[in-house]
Design a protein around this motif. Structure first.
Motif, short mmCIF file in Angstrom:
data_model
loop_
_atom_site.label_atom_id
_atom_site.label_comp_id
_atom_site.label_asym_id
_atom_site.label_seq_id
_atom_site.Cartn_x
_atom_site.Cartn_y
_atom_site.Cartn_z
N ASN A 173 35.75 30.33 40.57
CA ASN A 173 36.22 29.16 41.38
C ASN A 173 37.45 30.27 42.20
N GLY A 228 38.14 26.28 44.80
CA GLY A 228 36.49 25.81 44.45
C GLY A 228 35.56 27.33 44.10
N ASN A 229 34.81 26.96 44.04
CA ASN A 229 32.97 27.63 44.00
C ASN A 229 31.86 27.89 45.15
#
Length: 177
Positions: free
Chosen positions: A46, A79-80
């Motif tokens: 992330n 986030g990723n």
């Protein structure tokens, strides 16, 4: 006999009607980037408080539309996996990516420039045309540059997964940091 003629006339009249013009097909796809751990390249990682701004844009990309327009947190991404639009009128798009953007001491800015060719494809009468993209082959499909004055690159490696950007159903680029 009159009833049969009337029914045939009604059937003939409505046979020329078309479906509602509602677009349910995919339109111009966005570029899908996934972030990975450079120490463990198989693991997603992330990003923290990432802000993204397109070259020439007045403001950052909004990631949280549920927040008020005056809330600066609406521009933060944690986030990723991120989706970025590409410019449909030029063969290049440049973004500023600021990692840890809320930190007073630990921000790090890198620039990514995406170079590609474009093609307009007819989707349907309801949707019109969409633009599909093909990233230039490595190494100049994605060019990474640093801020001025230079800090260390937070983006350590870039891996183009697919050069054809036709849908949003797959990861196009993996970024390792």
């Amino acid at each position: 006999m009159k009833k049969v003629l009337i029914l045939l006339l009604i059937a003939f009249t409505f046979s020329g009607c078309e479906k509602d013009d509602i677009c349910i097909d995919e339109t111009t796809p966005r570029l899908i980037l996934e972030f990975y751990d450079i120490a463990n390249p198989a693991n997603l990682r992330n990003v923290i408080n990432l802000k993204v701004q397109g070259q020439g844009a007045d403001d950052f990309i909004v990631f949280n539309t549920a927040l008020l327009e005056t809330d600066p947190a609406r521009y933060l991404f944690n986030g990723n996996k991120i989706e970025l639009p590409l410019n449909i009128t030029q063969d290049t798009t440049k973004y500023t990516l600021i990692l840890n953007s809320t930190s007073s001491t630990g921000t790090n800015t890198d620039f990514l420039q995406f170079n590609y060719s474009r093609q307009n494809v007819f989707v349907s009468r309801a949707c019109g045309y969409k633009t599909i993209f093909e990233l230039n082959p490595t190494p100049n499909g994605v060019i990474k540059t640093d801020a001025v004055p230079a800090d260390t690159f937070w983006i350590q490696d870039i891996n183009i997964q697919t050069t054809n950007i036709e849908t949003e159903n797959e990861t196009h680029i993996k970024i390792y940091f």
